[in-house]
Design an enzyme around this catalytic site. Structure first.
Site, PDB file in Angstrom:
ATOM      1  CB  SER A 289      -0.978  -0.009   1.171  1.00 43.18           C
ATOM      2  OG  SER A 289      -1.968  -0.982   0.930  1.00 43.18           O
TER       3      SER A 289
ATOM      4  CE  LYS B 133      -8.360  -6.201   5.419  1.00 44.04           C
ATOM      5  NZ  LYS B 133      -8.537  -6.707   4.049  1.00 44.04           N
TER       6      LYS B 133
ATOM      7  CG  ASN C  20     -10.289  -1.854   2.885  1.00 47.17           C
ATOM      8  OD1 ASN C  20     -11.391  -1.305   2.756  1.00 47.17           O
ATOM      9  ND2 ASN C  20      -9.380  -1.865   1.933  1.00 47.17           N
TER      10      ASN C  20
ATOM     11  CB  ALA D  35     -16.854 -20.572   3.204  1.00 50.26           C
TER      12      ALA D  35
ATOM     13  N   GLY E 164     -13.133 -14.873   5.004  1.00 53.81           N
ATOM     14  CA  GLY E 164     -13.517 -13.466   5.048  1.00 53.81           C
ATOM     15  C   GLY E 164     -13.734 -12.871   3.666  1.00 53.81           C
ATOM     16  CB  ALA E 165     -11.773 -13.044   0.529  1.00 53.47           C
TER      17      ALA E 165
ATOM     18  CG  ASN F 258     -15.577 -23.682   2.197  1.00 53.69           C
ATOM     19  OD1 ASN F 258     -14.510 -23.437   1.628  1.00 53.69           O
ATOM     20  ND2 ASN F 258     -15.695 -23.747   3.509  1.00 53.69           N
TER      21      ASN F 258
ATOM     22  CB  THR G 200     -15.663 -26.524   6.149  1.00 49.31           C
ATOM     23  OG1 THR G 200     -14.302 -26.951   6.180  1.00 49.31           O
ATOM     24  CG2 THR G 200     -16.329 -26.802   7.476  1.00 49.31           C
TER      25      THR G 200
ATOM     26  CE1 TYR H 287       0.088  -9.971  -4.393  1.00 53.88           C
ATOM     27  CE2 TYR H 287      -2.228  -9.787  -3.799  1.00 53.88           C
ATOM     28  CZ  TYR H 287      -0.890  -9.667  -3.474  1.00 53.88           C
ATOM     29  OH  TYR H 287      -0.536  -9.246  -2.226  1.00 53.88           O
TER      30      TYR H 287
HETATM   31  P1  ATR Z   1      -9.739 -15.278   3.928  1.00 61.10           P
HETATM   32  O1  ATR Z   1     -10.278 -14.744   5.206  1.00 61.10           O
HETATM   33  O2  ATR Z   1      -8.528 -14.559   3.403  1.00 61.10           O
HETATM   34  O3  ATR Z   1     -10.786 -15.424   2.866  1.00 61.10           O
HETATM   35  P2  ATR Z   1      -9.571 -17.889   5.199  1.00 61.10           P
HETATM   36  O4  ATR Z   1     -10.542 -17.449   6.213  1.00 61.10           O
HETATM   37  O5  ATR Z   1      -8.306 -18.499   5.643  1.00 61.10           O
HETATM   38  O6  ATR Z   1      -9.153 -16.726   4.211  1.00 61.10           O
HETATM   39  O7  ATR Z   1     -10.366 -18.875   4.213  1.00 61.10           O
HETATM   40  C1  ATR Z   1      -9.709 -19.759   3.421  1.00 61.10           C
HETATM   41  C2  ATR Z   1     -10.710 -20.605   2.634  1.00 61.10           C
HETATM   42  O8  ATR Z   1      -9.927 -21.454   1.826  1.00 61.10           O
HETATM   43  C3  ATR Z   1     -11.586 -21.480   3.496  1.00 61.10           C
HETATM   44  O9  ATR Z   1     -12.877 -21.532   2.947  1.00 61.10           O
HETATM   45  C4  ATR Z   1     -10.913 -22.853   3.372  1.00 61.10           C
HETATM   46  O10 ATR Z   1     -11.790 -23.949   3.439  1.00 61.10           O
HETATM   47  P3  ATR Z   1     -12.355 -24.503   4.853  1.00 61.10           P
HETATM   48  O11 ATR Z   1     -13.468 -23.581   5.226  1.00 61.10           O
HETATM   49  O12 ATR Z   1     -12.816 -25.874   4.532  1.00 61.10           O
HETATM   50  O13 ATR Z   1     -11.194 -24.472   5.794  1.00 61.10           O
HETATM   51  C5  ATR Z   1     -10.364 -22.789   1.989  1.00 61.10           C
HETATM   52  N1  ATR Z   1      -9.243 -23.728   1.828  1.00 61.10           N
HETATM   53  C6  ATR Z   1      -8.031 -23.624   2.379  1.00 61.10           C
HETATM   54  N2  ATR Z   1      -7.271 -24.679   2.006  1.00 61.10           N
HETATM   55  C7  ATR Z   1      -8.047 -25.462   1.212  1.00 61.10           C
HETATM   56  C8  ATR Z   1      -7.838 -26.692   0.488  1.00 61.10           C
HETATM   57  N3  ATR Z   1      -6.671 -27.310   0.510  1.00 61.10           N
HETATM   58  N4  ATR Z   1      -8.864 -27.172  -0.242  1.00 61.10           N
HETATM   59  C9  ATR Z   1     -10.053 -26.544  -0.284  1.00 61.10           C
HETATM   60  N5  ATR Z   1     -10.317 -25.382   0.372  1.00 61.10           N
HETATM   61  C10 ATR Z   1      -9.315 -24.848   1.096  1.00 61.10           C
END
Ligand code: ATR
Length: 291
Positions: free
Chosen positions: A23, A72, A93, A133, A135-136, A156, A158, A230
């Site tokens: 930034s 955030k 943000n 699923a 924060g983004a 997702n 989960t 990116y």
């Molecule tokens: P952010 O807040 O930046 O969006 P995060 O909260 O760490 O990041 O979310 C990461 C996402 O990537 C989650 O949805 C996670 O899936 P789970 O909810 O099942 O944990 C997903 N993710 C991370 N590693 C993964 C993998 N190897 N395969 C599938 N999904 C994955």
């Protein structure tokens, strides 16, 4: 080199860590391009100190701030006003100085909207798949619903996390637009022509060859894709999407990062950044990040 003097305005980013943040490069380049005497600096703020930091910034006449991980959500308690979309997402943000304190915005999401529009992608009436699923994903799901998407499917690993986001979106907009699905159930997606936004960390450098879904049958259902990663500049998700049909467009997350900064700068300085200026900042970011 900017002429730092008595009239120079200060903006900054609060977070922990902040040392890696792009930034300062982005915002100081915007200040150079727009000829505004503004200095943008990193402020490392520890957990628990966010409210003090925001109060102190106001007392120091700081014009505006960006907020990054892990503050955030916590920063919301320190605001005197909040943009409705940022409030519904539950994450801020960007802080904009107003009388008596700061108003919070979520330019992560305004930036994505701006990027998509610049690429001629409008979410209204579209069918959208969001992979992940976290924060983004939550923020993007709210954007899709607020833009009038026809359908928002959150895929997702989960299921319960996807369900939580779908329920929050449907509850907020009092509709039934969002739906959760388990990642492995992608074959059950009906029809094609989806816009797909990849929000997981799968495929992030150094795991360049990973992608949350490998099956070409999935990519055949998608017409346009955005990966919020990116680095690498072309993720495996983007590669597979481009391979799945002639002329399919796939974008990475660098423009989203660019436009969150552009939107914040515009809010602080009441200016409009042109496409040409944004492109120059984009080049500076790529150079700094060696992308
Ligand atoms: P952010 O807040 O930046 O969006 P995060 O909260 O760490 O990041 O979310 C990461 C996402 O990537 C989650 O949805 C996670 O899936 P789970 O909810 O099942 O944990 C997903 N993710 C991370 N590693 C993964 C993998 N190897 N395969 C599938 N999904 C994955």
């Amino acid at each position: 080199m900017r002429n730092i003097k008595g009239t120079t305005r200060v903006c900054g980013i609060i977070g922990n860590p902040v040392e890696h943040s792009i930034s300062p490069i982005l915002q100081n380049k915007l200040a150079d391009l727009t000829n505004i005497n503004l200095a943008y600096v990193p402020f490392k703020v520890l957990d628990g100190d966010v409210c003090d930091a925001v109060k102190g910034a106001y007392a120091l006449n700081v014009l505006g701030m960006n907020v990054t991980v892990p503050h955030k959500s916590a920063v919301i308690d320190a605001l005197i006003d909040i943009d409705p979309l940022a409030k519904s997402i539950g994450a801020v943000n960007t802080l904009v100085r107003v009388d008596g304190g700061y108003k919070g915005y979520n330019t992560d999401i305004l930036g994505l909207k701006r990027e998509l529009e610049e690429e001629n992608i409008f979410l209204k009436s579209e069918k959208v798949i969001i992979i992940g699923a976290g924060g983004a994903s939550r923020a993007i799901a709210f954007l899709c619903a607020s833009e009038g998407a026809n359908e928002v499917i959150i895929l997702n690993r989960t299921f319960d996390k996807a369900k939580g986001i779908a329920e929050a979106v449907n509850g907020h907009f009092n509709c039934n637009v969002a739906r959760a699905m388990e990642l492995s159930d992608y074959e059950k997606l009906s029809g094609g022509d989806y816009v797909c936004i990849q929000t997981t960390s799968v495929g992030l450098h150094p795991n360049d060859n990973d992608t949350p879904i490998e099956d070409m049958k999935f990519f055949e259902k998608i017409k346009i894709g955005v990966d919020i990663i990116y680095n690498p500049a072309k993720t495996r998700f983007m590669e597979l999407l481009e391979k799945s049909g002639d002329g399919k467009r796939a974008y990475n997350g660098l423009k989203m990062l660019l436009y969150q900064g552009v939107c914040a700068y515009e809010l602080w300085n009441d200016v409009k950044i042109t496409k040409e200026q944004a492109d120059l900042v984009y080049d500076a970011m790529k150079k700094e990040m060696k992308l």
